[in-house]
Write an enzyme that holds these catalytic residues in place. Structure first.
Site, PDB file in Angstrom:
ATOM      1  N   ASP A   1       1.570  -2.796 -16.192  1.00 62.24           N
ATOM      2  CA  ASP A   1       1.091  -1.663 -17.258  1.00 62.24           C
ATOM      3  C   ASP A   1       0.917  -0.349 -16.432  1.00 62.24           C
ATOM      4  OD1 ASP A   1       1.808  -3.014 -19.377  1.00 62.24           O
ATOM      5  OD2 ASP A   1      -0.455  -3.823 -19.578  1.00 62.24           O
TER       6      ASP A   1
ATOM      7  N   ARG B   1      -5.748  -5.361 -16.740  1.00 62.00           N
ATOM      8  CA  ARG B   1      -5.625  -3.871 -16.614  1.00 62.00           C
ATOM      9  C   ARG B   1      -6.750  -3.254 -15.657  1.00 62.00           C
ATOM     10  NH1 ARG B   1      -2.800  -0.090 -20.670  1.00 62.00           N
ATOM     11  NH2 ARG B   1      -2.293   0.886 -18.636  1.00 62.00           N
TER      12      ARG B   1
ATOM     13  N   ARG C   1      -9.845  -0.867 -28.717  1.00 62.96           N
ATOM     14  CA  ARG C   1     -10.026  -0.924 -27.154  1.00 62.96           C
ATOM     15  C   ARG C   1     -11.397   0.047 -26.853  1.00 62.96           C
ATOM     16  NH1 ARG C   1      -5.164  -1.974 -24.404  1.00 62.96           N
ATOM     17  NH2 ARG C   1      -3.909  -3.456 -25.487  1.00 62.96           N
TER      18      ARG C   1
ATOM     19  N   HIS D   1      -4.129   2.011 -29.946  1.00 64.98           N
ATOM     20  CA  HIS D   1      -4.772   3.200 -29.190  1.00 64.98           C
ATOM     21  C   HIS D   1      -4.581   4.376 -30.195  1.00 64.98           C
ATOM     22  CE1 HIS D   1      -4.274   1.933 -24.675  1.00 64.98           C
ATOM     23  NE2 HIS D   1      -5.563   1.566 -25.068  1.00 64.98           N
TER      24      HIS D   1
ATOM     25  N   CYS E   1       2.166   7.321 -23.713  1.00 61.87           N
ATOM     26  CA  CYS E   1       1.577   6.415 -22.818  1.00 61.87           C
ATOM     27  C   CYS E   1       1.889   6.399 -21.410  1.00 61.87           C
ATOM     28  CB  CYS E   1       2.125   5.002 -23.226  1.00 61.87           C
ATOM     29  SG  CYS E   1       1.242   4.437 -24.912  1.00 61.87           S
TER      30      CYS E   1
END
Length: 288
Positions: A78, A103, A148, A177, A277
């Site tokens: 990612d 992540r 998140r 997000h 992103c």
């Protein structure tokens, strides 16, 4: 070209050159599921992902923006989503503190890159995912929570950057997000009139009321365009880089005097990402 140089000026919209950080998708894959978009059972075409990523980078370069590269690391599929690695305002970087352990090592990669003199890095004590949940305008910083980023990070950001932070609760797991539910079309840097587009269904009634109060002329986007990550877009005040699949949003942007720049990031969308992103902005101190 300086990040504050004017690119295009019209009576309606002004484009301001930006400095973006991107990471090639050399190791992009869907190996785990940490959002509603991810399914490890669906194969990823890494060659197609690379072609789409190159198309996005070329779009930025064609608009006159500067693009720096973060070196991809094996085992971090990612990392292509650089927006999640930090929030950078006035030469200061508030580091990400990822919610999911898969992540977490990305923070170290961003820290090493920032140490090259890009910005002064500040470690976060609260869970946050960078520009995934912090959208910066000259008026305020819009801050997402619910899936998140922790509300405590909102307080840290306000103290660090000295800008008002508006907390917004996300309620739909597809929009995990904030940058999947709001697009900053014009941050107000040149126009002094910040402008956004957003999907009302991603927010609580309180969040919708806050956005309406702050941006009474905001563009409300329908579910059809939001569901193809149409709001995971990057605006520079005049140009808006967005997924080609968001056809209704394209028409609405044109009506508002924006110039839509269409890209295909459908392969990257398998991991829940789009143009925004893949794009971290380096905001340097402005001289007005």
């Amino acid at each position: 070209m300086s990040p504050t140089s004017l690119l295009v000026e019209t009576p309606d919209r002004i484009a301001v050159a930006r400095h973006y950080v991107m990471c090639p998708p050399d190791y992009f894959d869907v190996q785990y599921a940490i959002n509603a978009w991810m399914d490890p059972g669906i194969p990823v075409d890494r060659g197609l992902a690379a072609a789409q990523w190159n198309g996005l980078r070329d779009a930025y370069l064609g608009l006159g923006h500067r693009v720096s590269l973060l070196e991809p690391l094996s085992g971090l599929p990612d990392m292509v989503f650089t927006a999640n690695g930090a929030t950078i305002v006035d030469g200061v970087a508030y580091e990400a503190r990822f919610r999911h352990p898969e992540r977490a090592p990305e923070t170290l990669a961003h820290r090493a890159w920032l140490a090259g003199g890009v910005a002064r890095a500040v470690q976060a004590s609260a869970v946050n995912e960078g520009e995934g949940d912090f959208l910066v305008t000259e008026r305020c910083i819009l801050a997402g929570t619910g899936f998140r980023t922790e509300p405590a990070a909102h307080r840290e950001v306000q103290e660090l950057f000295g800008r008002p932070v508006v907390s917004l609760q996300l309620v739909d797991p597809r929009f995990y997000h904030l940058d999947t539910a709001i697009a900053v079309l014009d941050d107000g840097r040149a126009s002094d009139r910040p402008d956004i587009a957003y999907f009302p269904g991603a927010f609580t009634p309180e969040g919708r009321a806050a956005l309406t109060g702050l941006f009474p002329d905001a563009l409300a986007v329908g579910e059809e365009d939001a569901a193809v990550l149409g709001l995971n877009a990057v605006g520079d005040g005049r140009n808006v880089v967005l997924p080609v699949q968001a056809g209704g949003l394209v028409a609405d942007l044109r009506e508002r005097g924006y110039h839509p720049v269409l890209v295909d990031t459908s392969e990257l969308a398998k991991a829940g990402g789009g143009p925004k992103c893949c794009t971290l902005e380096v905001r340097e101190p402005l001289s007005r």
